[in-house]
Design an enzyme around this catalytic site. Structure first.
Site, PDB file in Angstrom:
ATOM      1  N   ARG A 120     -37.304  -5.456  43.151  1.00  0.00           N
ATOM      2  CA  ARG A 120     -36.511  -6.640  43.492  1.00  0.00           C
ATOM      3  C   ARG A 120     -36.020  -7.352  42.237  1.00  0.00           C
ATOM      4  O   ARG A 120     -34.889  -7.862  42.193  1.00  0.00           O
ATOM      5  CB  ARG A 120     -37.345  -7.588  44.356  1.00  0.00           C
ATOM      6  CG  ARG A 120     -36.526  -8.632  45.124  1.00  0.00           C
ATOM      7  CD  ARG A 120     -36.373  -9.929  44.365  1.00  0.00           C
ATOM      8  NE  ARG A 120     -37.670 -10.410  43.954  1.00  0.00           N
ATOM      9  CZ  ARG A 120     -37.875 -11.036  42.800  1.00  0.00           C
ATOM     10  NH1 ARG A 120     -36.879 -11.253  41.942  1.00  0.00           N
ATOM     11  NH2 ARG A 120     -39.097 -11.445  42.463  1.00  0.00           N
ATOM     12  N   ALA A 127     -31.176 -16.822  41.354  1.00  0.00           N
ATOM     13  CA  ALA A 127     -32.301 -15.888  41.336  1.00  0.00           C
ATOM     14  C   ALA A 127     -33.508 -16.459  42.069  1.00  0.00           C
ATOM     15  O   ALA A 127     -34.228 -15.737  42.766  1.00  0.00           O
ATOM     16  CB  ALA A 127     -32.658 -15.549  39.888  1.00  0.00           C
ATOM     17  N   GLU A 137     -38.628 -17.681  36.506  1.00  0.00           N
ATOM     18  CA  GLU A 137     -37.646 -18.511  37.236  1.00  0.00           C
ATOM     19  C   GLU A 137     -38.222 -19.878  37.591  1.00  0.00           C
ATOM     20  O   GLU A 137     -37.889 -20.453  38.630  1.00  0.00           O
ATOM     21  CB  GLU A 137     -37.146 -17.810  38.503  1.00  0.00           C
ATOM     22  CG  GLU A 137     -36.807 -16.347  38.363  1.00  0.00           C
ATOM     23  CD  GLU A 137     -35.669 -16.070  37.408  1.00  0.00           C
ATOM     24  OE1 GLU A 137     -35.126 -17.018  36.833  1.00  0.00           O
ATOM     25  OE2 GLU A 137     -35.339 -14.896  37.225  1.00  0.00           O
ATOM     26  N   GLY A 138     -39.088 -20.402  36.736  1.00  0.00           N
ATOM     27  CA  GLY A 138     -39.665 -21.727  36.948  1.00  0.00           C
ATOM     28  C   GLY A 138     -41.118 -21.653  37.354  1.00  0.00           C
ATOM     29  O   GLY A 138     -41.467 -21.063  38.374  1.00  0.00           O
TER      30      GLY A 138
END
Length: 395
Positions: free
Chosen positions: A101, A253, A374-375
């Site tokens: 993914r 994303a 992504e955080g």
């Protein structure tokens, strides 16, 4: 008396969420699942164990042929599908492996989206059709060794030299970097943060692969080294200056992760349910014991709630109403709960839970990375906290 015959209960869809999906959405999900079943699932545990994907370029072309690369973008060879269809694809891809993914997310939601949203027409024509087909692979260079959650402190620098740009710096933890044909690199300039389209054959660019990972092993992770990389003036993304450029890409994303993490959770829940039905102790399958049923039910409950949240956010995105704070809410909840589902599934499988003959430990290890990229949990907590209180608490 009613003569209606009820359908048998589906253990992994107790709430009947499939009834909320359109025929097109179900078809997209089925197509991605079929590709994963046939092309990836038989090999992914071995890829994880070896830390190497066989023929990543061939896999990218197959994913491109299916239409999942940049599938939620319009034009330039992209499929133009809905955000919800993209989310369902992410779920199925991550049910196979987070690394797969990630390949698709970085290609479509980071590299392709950056070019599609902020690039010139020349950039779009040159790269997007090939990237959508999987004939060219992209990566996204934002994170640095000393700048993760605080991208404004990045040290990579781009300076003008006549009509050219010259880039110097380092990027770290870059998915697809070593196999990429093009990198979207963000750098400090005298004008503010700018993005650059960097062909990876450019002199001074290199992307050594990062080894010794215990997570996302079925994924190419790299360092980007920019040592006097000279680019023409038109290599810069012309439509954005400042951090809103890269942050807009990250938001795309993160949306995919809201769905994707649930794929890992579902895979582990399914493995635990199957194992508990077959594993006999004290003369009974362990699924017949109350404590095991509590674990299975709690896992299913959190998975179901996460799926409803993802679907709601998908509908909002399709309606053009999705806010970044809402994406943070989804990423924060769904990754955290998916990781807990995987950990609980590991306890159901006992010692077998650490074996790669089952998907559980692989998903659990992978989600440790997804929890951070992504955080981080902390950053998304503060984004949601600011939305609730009106007070930024990042410093």
């Amino acid at each position: 008396m009613s003569t209606t015959t009820r359908r048998p209960v589906e253990p992994l869809d107790l709430a009947g969420i499939d009834d909320l999906l359109s025929p097109d959405e179900l078809a997209v999900r089925a197509s991605v699942r079929q590709l994963c079943d046939e092309r990836i699932d038989p090999y992914v545990a071995d890829w994880f164990e070896r830390g190497s994907i066989d023929d990543v370029r061939g896999l990218a072309k197959e994913l491109g042929s299916l239409g999942v690369l940049g599938m939620h973008l319009e034009g330039y060879g992209c499929a133009g599908m809905s955000a919800t269809e993209y989310g369902l694809a992410c779920l199925e891809l991550e049910a196979t492996d987070s690394g797969i993914r990630s390949l698709v997310s970085v290609q479509g939601s980071l590299a392709m989206f950056a070019i599609w949203r902020w690039g010139s027409e020349q950039h779009k024509q040159e790269w997007l059709p090939r990237m959508a087909a999987g004939e060219a692979i992209g990566c996204f260079g934002l994170t640095e060794p000393d700048a993760g959650s605080d991208p404004g402190s990045m040290r990579t620098r781009a300076r003008r030299d006549g009509s050219d740009w010259v880039l110097d710096g380092r990027k770290m933890w870059i998915t697809n970097g070593t196999v990429a044909d093009v990198a979207v690199v963000w750098a400090q300039t005298d004008e503010g943060v700018r993005g650059f389209v960097v062909p990876t054959t450019t002199t001074g660019f290199s992307a050594p692969e990062i080894k010794h990972k215990q997570s996302l092993r079925a994924s190419v992770t790299s360092e980007l080294v920019l040592d006097g990389v000279r680019l023409p003036g038109d290599a810069v993304l012309p439509e954005v200056v400042g951090l809103r450029g890269p942050l807009s890409c990250l938001n795309e994303a993160r949306y995919g992760i809201v769905w994707g993490a649930l794929g890992a959770a579902r895979s582990c829940l399914e493995a635990a349910l199957d194992y508990a039905g077959e594993r006999v102790q004290f003369g009974r399958p362990i699924s017949a014991f109350q404590l095991t049923q509590q674990k299975l039910v709690d896992m299913n409950l959190e998975y179901t709630k996460g799926l409803l949240l993802a679907l709601h956010l998908g509908r909002r995105k399709d309606a053009g109403a999705l806010r970044p704070e809402q994406v943070s809410l989804g990423k924060l909840n769904n990754v955290r709960e998916a990781l807990e589902i995987c950990r609980t599934a590991r306890t159901v499988l006992g010692a077998n839970g650490i074996s790669l003959e089952y998907p559980v430990i692989r998903h659990m290890n992978n989600l440790e990375s997804v929890l951070t990229y992504e955080g981080t949990v902390e950053m998304h907590t503060l984004v949601v906290g600011q939305a609730m209180t009106g007070h930024p608490a990042f410093r």
